[in-house]
Design a protein around this motif. Sequence first.
Motif, PDB file in Angstrom:
ATOM      1  N   GLY A 257       0.829  -1.214   0.000  1.00 50.66           N
ATOM      2  CA  GLY A 257       0.000   0.000   0.000  1.00 50.66           C
ATOM      3  C   GLY A 257       0.856   1.253   0.000  1.00 50.66           C
ATOM      4  O   GLY A 257       0.581   2.225  -0.715  1.00 50.66           O
ATOM      5  N   GLU A 258       1.929   1.239   0.807  1.00 51.02           N
ATOM      6  CA  GLU A 258       2.854   2.379   0.839  1.00 51.02           C
ATOM      7  C   GLU A 258       3.548   2.535  -0.508  1.00 51.02           C
ATOM      8  O   GLU A 258       3.760   3.652  -0.986  1.00 51.02           O
ATOM      9  N   ASN A 259       3.905   1.394  -1.124  1.00 52.00           N
ATOM     10  CA  ASN A 259       4.556   1.447  -2.438  1.00 52.00           C
ATOM     11  C   ASN A 259       3.626   2.067  -3.471  1.00 52.00           C
ATOM     12  O   ASN A 259       4.066   2.867  -4.307  1.00 52.00           O
ATOM     13  N   ALA A 260       2.341   1.692  -3.424  1.00 55.81           N
ATOM     14  CA  ALA A 260       1.359   2.259  -4.365  1.00 55.81           C
ATOM     15  C   ALA A 260       1.270   3.771  -4.181  1.00 55.81           C
ATOM     16  O   ALA A 260       1.195   4.524  -5.153  1.00 55.81           O
ATOM     17  N   ASN A 261       1.300   4.227  -2.913  1.00 56.78           N
ATOM     18  CA  ASN A 261       1.253   5.664  -2.633  1.00 56.78           C
ATOM     19  C   ASN A 261       2.489   6.385  -3.160  1.00 56.78           C
ATOM     20  O   ASN A 261       2.405   7.520  -3.619  1.00 56.78           O
ATOM     21  N   LEU A 262       3.654   5.739  -3.053  1.00 59.98           N
ATOM     22  CA  LEU A 262       4.891   6.347  -3.570  1.00 59.98           C
ATOM     23  C   LEU A 262       4.734   6.675  -5.045  1.00 59.98           C
ATOM     24  O   LEU A 262       5.060   7.781  -5.491  1.00 59.98           O
ATOM     25  N   LEU A 263       4.243   5.701  -5.818  1.00 61.95           N
ATOM     26  CA  LEU A 263       4.122   5.897  -7.266  1.00 61.95           C
ATOM     27  C   LEU A 263       2.969   6.819  -7.621  1.00 61.95           C
ATOM     28  O   LEU A 263       3.099   7.681  -8.477  1.00 61.95           O
ATOM     29  N   ASN A 264       1.829   6.623  -6.967  1.00 59.90           N
ATOM     30  CA  ASN A 264       0.617   7.327  -7.383  1.00 59.90           C
ATOM     31  C   ASN A 264       0.505   8.734  -6.816  1.00 59.90           C
ATOM     32  O   ASN A 264      -0.054   9.612  -7.452  1.00 59.90           O
ATOM     33  N   VAL A 265       1.025   8.940  -5.616  1.00 56.60           N
ATOM     34  CA  VAL A 265       0.834  10.244  -4.950  1.00 56.60           C
ATOM     35  C   VAL A 265       2.144  11.040  -4.904  1.00 56.60           C
ATOM     36  O   VAL A 265       2.210  12.172  -5.369  1.00 56.60           O
ATOM     37  N   ASP A 266       3.196  10.424  -4.351  1.00 49.44           N
ATOM     38  CA  ASP A 266       4.437  11.185  -4.115  1.00 49.44           C
ATOM     39  C   ASP A 266       5.142  11.590  -5.409  1.00 49.44           C
ATOM     40  O   ASP A 266       5.568  12.737  -5.550  1.00 49.44           O
ATOM     41  N   VAL A 267       5.256  10.666  -6.352  1.00 51.06           N
ATOM     42  CA  VAL A 267       5.919  11.001  -7.627  1.00 51.06           C
ATOM     43  C   VAL A 267       5.126  12.083  -8.342  1.00 51.06           C
ATOM     44  O   VAL A 267       5.697  13.036  -8.885  1.00 51.06           O
ATOM     45  N   GLY A 428      -1.689  38.499  -7.410  1.00 48.61           N
ATOM     46  CA  GLY A 428      -1.372  37.200  -8.037  1.00 48.61           C
ATOM     47  C   GLY A 428      -0.193  36.536  -7.374  1.00 48.61           C
ATOM     48  O   GLY A 428      -0.217  35.341  -7.061  1.00 48.61           O
ATOM     49  N   THR A 429       0.845  37.363  -7.106  1.00 47.55           N
ATOM     50  CA  THR A 429       2.063  36.825  -6.490  1.00 47.55           C
ATOM     51  C   THR A 429       1.784  36.300  -5.094  1.00 47.55           C
ATOM     52  O   THR A 429       2.145  35.184  -4.739  1.00 47.55           O
ATOM     53  N   ILE A 430       1.116  37.154  -4.292  1.00 47.97           N
ATOM     54  CA  ILE A 430       0.899  36.765  -2.895  1.00 47.97           C
ATOM     55  C   ILE A 430      -0.215  35.711  -2.796  1.00 47.97           C
ATOM     56  O   ILE A 430      -0.197  34.867  -1.919  1.00 47.97           O
ATOM     57  N   TYR A 431      -1.149  35.747  -3.765  1.00 45.77           N
ATOM     58  CA  TYR A 431      -2.189  34.721  -3.768  1.00 45.77           C
ATOM     59  C   TYR A 431      -1.573  33.343  -4.040  1.00 45.77           C
ATOM     60  O   TYR A 431      -2.013  32.331  -3.494  1.00 45.77           O
ATOM     61  N   ASN A 432      -0.553  33.326  -4.901  1.00 42.05           N
ATOM     62  CA  ASN A 432       0.115  32.052  -5.207  1.00 42.05           C
ATOM     63  C   ASN A 432       1.053  31.597  -4.094  1.00 42.05           C
ATOM     64  O   ASN A 432       1.528  30.466  -4.106  1.00 42.05           O
ATOM     65  N   LEU A 433       1.326  32.505  -3.160  1.00 38.96           N
ATOM     66  CA  LEU A 433       2.276  32.174  -2.097  1.00 38.96           C
ATOM     67  C   LEU A 433       1.802  31.013  -1.214  1.00 38.96           C
ATOM     68  O   LEU A 433       2.586  30.105  -0.929  1.00 38.96           O
ATOM     69  N   PRO A 434       0.513  30.988  -0.778  1.00 39.86           N
ATOM     70  CA  PRO A 434       0.084  29.831   0.017  1.00 39.86           C
ATOM     71  C   PRO A 434       0.242  28.517  -0.750  1.00 39.86           C
ATOM     72  O   PRO A 434       0.658  27.514  -0.197  1.00 39.86           O
ATOM     73  N   ASP A 435      -0.098  28.582  -2.067  1.00 36.97           N
ATOM     74  CA  ASP A 435       0.076  27.390  -2.899  1.00 36.97           C
ATOM     75  C   ASP A 435       1.532  26.972  -2.943  1.00 36.97           C
ATOM     76  O   ASP A 435       1.856  25.791  -2.897  1.00 36.97           O
ATOM     77  N   LEU A 436       2.405  27.996  -3.046  1.00 35.45           N
ATOM     78  CA  LEU A 436       3.849  27.709  -3.092  1.00 35.45           C
ATOM     79  C   LEU A 436       4.297  27.042  -1.786  1.00 35.45           C
ATOM     80  O   LEU A 436       4.995  26.015  -1.806  1.00 35.45           O
ATOM     81  N   ILE A 437       3.867  27.611  -0.663  1.00 35.19           N
ATOM     82  CA  ILE A 437       4.241  27.042   0.650  1.00 35.19           C
ATOM     83  C   ILE A 437       3.709  25.605   0.743  1.00 35.19           C
ATOM     84  O   ILE A 437       4.429  24.679   1.102  1.00 35.19           O
ATOM     85  N   TYR A 438       2.436  25.465   0.369  1.00 39.88           N
ATOM     86  CA  TYR A 438       1.784  24.150   0.423  1.00 39.88           C
ATOM     87  C   TYR A 438       2.552  23.135  -0.432  1.00 39.88           C
ATOM     88  O   TYR A 438       2.823  22.011  -0.001  1.00 39.88           O
ATOM     89  N   MET A 439       2.931  23.564  -1.659  1.00 37.30           N
ATOM     90  CA  MET A 439       3.628  22.649  -2.570  1.00 37.30           C
ATOM     91  C   MET A 439       5.047  22.348  -2.096  1.00 37.30           C
ATOM     92  O   MET A 439       5.525  21.223  -2.225  1.00 37.30           O
ATOM     93  N   VAL A 440       5.727  23.363  -1.553  1.00 40.03           N
ATOM     94  CA  VAL A 440       7.083  23.129  -1.017  1.00 40.03           C
ATOM     95  C   VAL A 440       7.000  22.102   0.103  1.00 40.03           C
ATOM     96  O   VAL A 440       7.794  21.155   0.171  1.00 40.03           O
ATOM     97  N   VAL A 441       6.001  22.297   0.972  1.00 39.00           N
ATOM     98  CA  VAL A 441       5.823  21.374   2.107  1.00 39.00           C
ATOM     99  C   VAL A 441       5.501  19.967   1.607  1.00 39.00           C
ATOM    100  O   VAL A 441       6.132  18.985   2.000  1.00 39.00           O
ATOM    101  N   GLN A 442       4.524  19.874   0.699  1.00 41.79           N
ATOM    102  CA  GLN A 442       4.116  18.564   0.176  1.00 41.79           C
ATOM    103  C   GLN A 442       5.274  17.876  -0.539  1.00 41.79           C
ATOM    104  O   GLN A 442       5.501  16.676  -0.380  1.00 41.79           O
ATOM    105  N   THR A 443       5.999  18.670  -1.334  1.00 45.55           N
ATOM    106  CA  THR A 443       7.123  18.099  -2.101  1.00 45.55           C
ATOM    107  C   THR A 443       8.218  17.636  -1.166  1.00 45.55           C
ATOM    108  O   THR A 443       8.820  16.573  -1.373  1.00 45.55           O
ATOM    109  N   LYS A 444       8.478  18.413  -0.112  1.00 43.49           N
ATOM    110  CA  LYS A 444       9.501  18.024   0.878  1.00 43.49           C
ATOM    111  C   LYS A 444       9.111  16.695   1.529  1.00 43.49           C
ATOM    112  O   LYS A 444       9.930  15.779   1.655  1.00 43.49           O
ATOM    113  N   VAL A 445       7.817  16.574   1.915  1.00 47.83           N
ATOM    114  CA  VAL A 445       7.337  15.325   2.533  1.00 47.83           C
ATOM    115  C   VAL A 445       7.509  14.156   1.559  1.00 47.83           C
ATOM    116  O   VAL A 445       8.016  13.098   1.915  1.00 47.83           O
ATOM    117  N   SER A 446       7.105  14.386   0.302  1.00 49.46           N
ATOM    118  CA  SER A 446       7.183  13.313  -0.695  1.00 49.46           C
ATOM    119  C   SER A 446       8.632  12.937  -1.004  1.00 49.46           C
ATOM    120  O   SER A 446       8.953  11.754  -1.159  1.00 49.46           O
TER     121      SER A 446
END
Length: 1346
Positions: A257-267, A428-446
């Motif tokens: 199940g963890e392996n499936a998550n690696l391929l399907n979610v983290d990558v 636009g810049t600051i609106y994208n900032l939460p997304d950027l933080i969210y993505m940096v965090v998610q990408t770091k976790v992945s």
Amino acid sequence: MSCSYLVIHLGLYWKRSFLPFLLWVSDGISVIVGLFFFCVGLFGKEREDVDLHLAETLLKISSSKSNDDNGKESSVGGDSVTPYANANLLSIFTFDWMGPLITLGYNKTLNLEDVPQLDNYDRANVVFARFINKLEYDGNGSQVSTHKLVKALILSIWKEILWTALLSIICILASYVGPYLIEAFVQYLNSHNQTNYKGYVLVFIFFLSKLIRCISERHLFFQVRMMSIRVRAALFAIIYKKGLKLSTQSKQDHSSGENANLLNVDVERISLFSWYLHNIWRVPVQIVLALLILYKSIGLASLVAFVSTMILLLANIPLGKLQEKFQGELMNSKDRRMKVTSEALRNMRILKLQGWDMKFLAKIIELRNFETRRLKKLLYSSVMIAFVYLSAPMFVSMVTFGFCVLIGIPLESGKILSALAIFEILQGTIYNLPDLIYMVVQTKVSLDRIASFLCLDDLHMNIVQKLPSDSVEVAIEIIKGNFSWDLHSSNLTLKDLNFRVYHGMSVGICGFVGSGKSSLLSCILGEVPKVSGAIKLNGTKAYVAQSPWIQSGKIVDNILFGKKMDKERYEMILEACSLKKDLELFAFGDQTIIGERGINLSGGQKQRIQIARALYHDADIYLLDDPFSAVDVHTGTHLFKECLQGMLGSKTVIYVTHQVEFLPSADLILVMRDGRITQAGKYEEIHSSGTDFMKLVGSHKKALAAINYVERQAALDSLVIGEEDGNILCSEKLIQDDQERESKNSKTEKPVQSDGQLVQEEKREKGGVGLLVYWKYVTATYKGALVPFILLAQILFQLLLIFSSYWMVLATPVSANALPYVKRTTLIIVYAALTLGSSFCVLIRSMLIATIGYKTATLFFNKMHLCIFRASMSFFDSTPSGRILNRVSVDQSALDTTIPNQMEEFLMSLIEFLGTTLVMSQVAWQMLILFIPMSVICIWYQQYYISTARELTRLCGVCQAPITQHFAESILGSTTIRCFDQEERFIDTNLKLVDVYSRPKFHFSGAVEWLCFRMDMLASITYAVFLVFLISVSKGVLSPGVAGLAVTYGLRFSMHGVIWDLTMLENNIISVERLLQYAYIPSEPPLLVEENRPSHKWPSHGKIDIVDLQVRYAPHLPLVLRGLTCTFPRGRKIGIVGRTGSGKSTLVQALFRMLEPEVGQILIDGINISKIGLHDLRSRLSIIPQDPTMFEGTLRSNLDPLEEYTDEQIWEALNKCQLSDEVRKKEGKLDFVVAENGENWSMGQRQLVCLGRVLLKRSKVLVLDEATASMDTTTDYLIQQTLNQEFSGCTIITIAHRITSILDMDLVLLLDNGLVLEYDSPAKLLEIKTSLFAKLVKEYTQRFSS
């Protein structure tokens, strides 16, 4: 150079120098042409700059591997390479190379064959070679840290990163030209003495900047998508390669199940980060440029704007940490859910047989509820962050204008409009900032998760020492060997091993259950970690596992396993493995597609295909782990003679067996106990010298004595009864008639279409996503009651934003000389009220969307899972688990977060576009004449493009599941793959599957930019015409401030945002469509039928009547049971025998209603089982299935999943099934941890655990399907004794290939090809020497005596 000239001329112009109009035109053209050639140069360079040597090597590898994959490759796409590879400059610039595919998609529904192949530079093998080269070049030991992984990814795509960075810079600079010139444009409209020439120059610069921005943005986005495809390919490949090298301990620590998550979610998440990569530096650059322009307009007040912006940016740090925490928690809970889900899907048959399916569903729902709590935290924290940052530009503008009023800086319309345009960009810049933080965090976790997977322990390749090929005598030697599956445990798995095997020897290994026989074979394969000693091996190996590992795909591919077809040898092996008759029964012969884990094959067929695979490999050393357990007596004898003594007569063969009759012919016998070899020698030598072997042989002799006794009884009976054989159902003539009928049936039943295959191609919807799908999504929560409030909140937000802009423009003078219209304090108070109101609307909208999002996702999740768990077994037989796992991971993730976010984006884009059109039309209503045709053309383009984009997205969904499935399958069979040295071929297949997935992804990227490019061009031309109209109108007709506001809004005027968000929404809503496919699966009959509930004591007797039973696995497949009629009397023991594939296990499935009869019925104690609920039926019957199954958890949860029994009852059951001593040795005893699939228990021990379950359940009807196949004769004998004691008075139905198990039965049912051939007591059947049963017994006794 062109850009620098343009800057110089602008400087001269603002210093009141007159410049000819043609000079401006030439500047504009040179900038565009320069950018065009630069872009083309970089494109061309990028594609040519491949390491040719590397590419040639890889292409050679691919061509050498393609022998067995040619068919596969041709089936997934034509040979044509993407037009992008050979496109001309103009075609690349305008994305015209996508035209042919979009036209094709418009005219017909696209299939994978229609999508061209990728260019060599983008192929997974080239991308992976580049990536692995960078990763390995970075030395520092073998451990892959997150830092190393990131570094290798960056180095492998550094050119693309530089190119996209350059395009980002151009895009940013072009976007600031408009706000910079707004003030000048308002001043031009306000002054009456300016020439038209200056106005046209301004219009030209506005148009040019918008054009450059659009072109650079399109190519930036396309290149970003290309980067994400390459990152995805590299990560897919490295995870797969690592999976093949994992040690057994690592595999136990990391579930499927963890392996499936690696391929399907983290990558997927890391590849998406390409979009946010440049935002890390773009945000500060945009802020600095914005402040410089603000300083020009409002002087010192820009510093206040800077400080307030910095305060908001610094607030990111705690918010980012909070997001990271919630994201980590969410991924962990998702992992736990996926682990249980994948285990349940893998073992769905046993769950249904035991009536535990609803218990497991409840467990998954409980895990999902825990996950939903984490999801809510994440979503609501994202809402708060989005609210803060979407309100931030309004807050900054309020503070800035307030400061201007405070210190007396004059506010004019031009300055305010310039500031508002800047704040709009900042928004636009600051609106994208939460997304950027969210993505940096998610990408770091992945990245951390992938790095930790890559750091798992590999199998040590130096465990086995290869002997030089000139040492011809010794094949295998182990000296002072001590081995342990878990190096951290003090208990050794194998101890003090010392033996030598010479070439050509036949070695038999025997011993009691759990004595270490399979571990010894694994140790020779190099799979068990070495504590001390040495293993030496000389020659190639072939391995047949105890649990058959069969790949999804054709039977012939499973046998050839990467080798070229040698027809003569192939036919000889089919004959030796007794497979010819089985293949004749299959509609497609050896071209039959096997379902996941060999689901449409019997246990014996799987085992024999494994043996055929090993034989075809023509190795020097053969390791066979209990190869005869799953086959009947006749087939077992045939295999032993034809395979072991025939084809492998000159080879080195080591075989584990519980059938003592196969041991006398061995050159060496190893007897094992508790991980030690207690006896070694020839049969005669050890027969009289030790206790263990004597026990095994003694049990066997008892069984033979029983046969002789039965035969003598039969002889005596025949004297009394004479020639009577009336009870026998089928005489020789009848058998012949059956065979004739069978041959006719097999001819008529054979389908000719591919529809006859069990595993069908994955279904994908065709055409547009129906409005019904959107309707079902938006009305799932509160029947859609919240949707009007969301629309109202967004419309109010846009209106308040427009009113606040109008207020600032109309309430301030156009020039410094004019007097202000209202008090400064009034100006700021009204503006603050309007902006605060719009902020409040944003908060309400985001909160409502987040609420709808998670509630709808949970409703869909529950509905889909209930449908999956209530589906019949035919659904699981024909649906690879990868398809289901894809929906419960990737598509569910889309419902959790992506779709709500995408709906919000679309709503914002649509209402913002309508607001902009309203503002521009209010200034010049004549523009509607232009807006309407432009909108019509845009919508036509979107309709022309959408069918292609939609099908490409669906193809992406369909092509992703095979990657997950291939990975899961390969990890399960990694021991077999490594033994046959097939790692390279499997890695190559994985790379090809990644390419198949990347093809629709790549062309979807091209299609999106093709559409957006054309829309941007239309918007730029419309904007230019609008500006020309404004400067052509007589001075004084239009308010300069309002006209300037319209120009400011027009800067972001484009329909592509709306169309893009709509397209993305449609592409993501396909996830809802895919979930709904599995939310309406045909269900099994009801679990409970209230009006037909049997009494609590049912079945009280256990009498079973089978009447004219006809069963098939699927409507398009032939009948397996063909009119079976017989009665199992109450309290009797019935043995079912027959050749492999004769329908024995199918009869058991029909008894449990895993398969519903097409014709006929089964009655238990007079009750038709088709009339009662499934739970009532399955919970009252007991079964020990053919494949012993254990679940991850504890021993207690495996024996008693429903928690119905006390510890005393469990220990009593363990005592009776001979496991209590073994369990007492374990840490935690009943709470001893069971690994995934029960990997840390031997096959025999797993069967004993299954026996423990039925001893606890104590049903009146007990089915044993090959229940003791993996046990030694002694344990088998003890178990039979236990069953006789514990289940006296019960009906016991036994399917067994051991004749000794059958002779103890009261009645024997002999099946052949789904028909009853013989049915009587063993004694009666033995009387008739021509009966098939008598022949089987005779063959068995001859086999042993020989």
